[in-house]
Design a protein around this motif. Sequence first.
Motif, PDB file in Angstrom:
ATOM      1  N   GLN A 163       0.843  -1.190   0.000  1.00 33.96           N
ATOM      2  CA  GLN A 163       0.000   0.000   0.000  1.00 33.96           C
ATOM      3  C   GLN A 163       0.881   1.244   0.000  1.00 33.96           C
ATOM      4  O   GLN A 163       1.846   1.329   0.756  1.00 33.96           O
ATOM      5  CB  GLN A 163      -0.912   0.004   1.230  1.00 33.96           C
ATOM      6  CG  GLN A 163      -1.977   1.069   1.233  1.00 33.96           C
ATOM      7  CD  GLN A 163      -3.160   0.720   0.370  1.00 33.96           C
ATOM      8  OE1 GLN A 163      -3.241  -0.396  -0.158  1.00 33.96           O
ATOM      9  NE2 GLN A 163      -4.070   1.654   0.200  1.00 33.96           N
ATOM     10  N   GLN A 177       0.562   5.531   0.073  1.00 33.50           N
ATOM     11  CA  GLN A 177      -0.245   6.740   0.185  1.00 33.50           C
ATOM     12  C   GLN A 177       0.561   7.917  -0.334  1.00 33.50           C
ATOM     13  O   GLN A 177       1.741   8.048  -0.016  1.00 33.50           O
ATOM     14  CB  GLN A 177      -0.671   6.972   1.638  1.00 33.50           C
ATOM     15  CG  GLN A 177      -1.668   5.933   2.139  1.00 33.50           C
ATOM     16  CD  GLN A 177      -2.187   6.250   3.522  1.00 33.50           C
ATOM     17  OE1 GLN A 177      -1.443   6.747   4.365  1.00 33.50           O
ATOM     18  NE2 GLN A 177      -3.445   5.954   3.765  1.00 33.50           N
ATOM     19  N   GLY A 225       5.277   4.147   2.705  1.00 39.32           N
ATOM     20  CA  GLY A 225       5.570   2.793   2.251  1.00 39.32           C
ATOM     21  C   GLY A 225       7.037   2.611   1.924  1.00 39.32           C
ATOM     22  O   GLY A 225       7.724   3.528   1.491  1.00 39.32           O
ATOM     23  N   ASP A 280      -1.392   2.786  -9.871  1.00 37.25           N
ATOM     24  CA  ASP A 280      -1.991   1.980  -8.816  1.00 37.25           C
ATOM     25  C   ASP A 280      -2.485   2.844  -7.658  1.00 37.25           C
ATOM     26  O   ASP A 280      -3.408   2.450  -6.929  1.00 37.25           O
ATOM     27  CB  ASP A 280      -0.964   0.976  -8.289  1.00 37.25           C
ATOM     28  CG  ASP A 280      -0.513   0.009  -9.357  1.00 37.25           C
ATOM     29  OD1 ASP A 280       0.678   0.030  -9.730  1.00 37.25           O
ATOM     30  OD2 ASP A 280      -1.367  -0.759  -9.844  1.00 37.25           O
ATOM     31  N   TYR A 281      -1.848   3.996  -7.485  1.00 38.43           N
ATOM     32  CA  TYR A 281      -2.203   4.879  -6.381  1.00 38.43           C
ATOM     33  C   TYR A 281      -2.195   6.329  -6.875  1.00 38.43           C
ATOM     34  O   TYR A 281      -1.389   6.701  -7.732  1.00 38.43           O
ATOM     35  CB  TYR A 281      -1.203   4.733  -5.222  1.00 38.43           C
ATOM     36  CG  TYR A 281      -1.069   3.322  -4.711  1.00 38.43           C
ATOM     37  CD1 TYR A 281      -0.015   2.515  -5.120  1.00 38.43           C
ATOM     38  CD2 TYR A 281      -2.024   2.797  -3.841  1.00 38.43           C
ATOM     39  CE1 TYR A 281       0.103   1.211  -4.655  1.00 38.43           C
ATOM     40  CE2 TYR A 281      -1.910   1.489  -3.385  1.00 38.43           C
ATOM     41  CZ  TYR A 281      -0.849   0.712  -3.798  1.00 38.43           C
ATOM     42  OH  TYR A 281      -0.749  -0.586  -3.348  1.00 38.43           O
TER      43      TYR A 281
END
Length: 127
Positions: free
Chosen positions: A1, A3, A26, A115-116
């Motif tokens: 994950q 952020q 991360g 993806d983010y």
Amino acid sequence: QVQLVESGGGLVQAGGSLRLSCAASGRTFSSYTMGWFRQAPGKERQFVAAISWNAGRPYYADSVKGRFTISRDNAKNTVYLQMNSLKPEDAAVYYCGAEGAREITITTMTGGGMDYWGKGTLVTVSS
């Protein structure tokens, strides 16, 4: 994950400069290709710049070439966008994205591979 949190936006006069930052959480930040995108009111999201995991050759939209510079500091988990010679048409919400890929591809530049995403930072350029 992962952020992502963008910062550095604000109001600047045409011809001025801003530096945007995108801080990532991360431990795997260094393995992601990072991109900057922008979206102006009523317009679609637009690719701005991208940089691969090892800061190899970056890619830029034609509209920002020679004015914007993307860079990254993997030790700080941060990607930057230095914006010089700003124009009113650069005004938008700027987003950073992280793609779990080693290299920049067409998919990177469409944003479809991200993806983010961060929540964006607003850049306003007065004429």
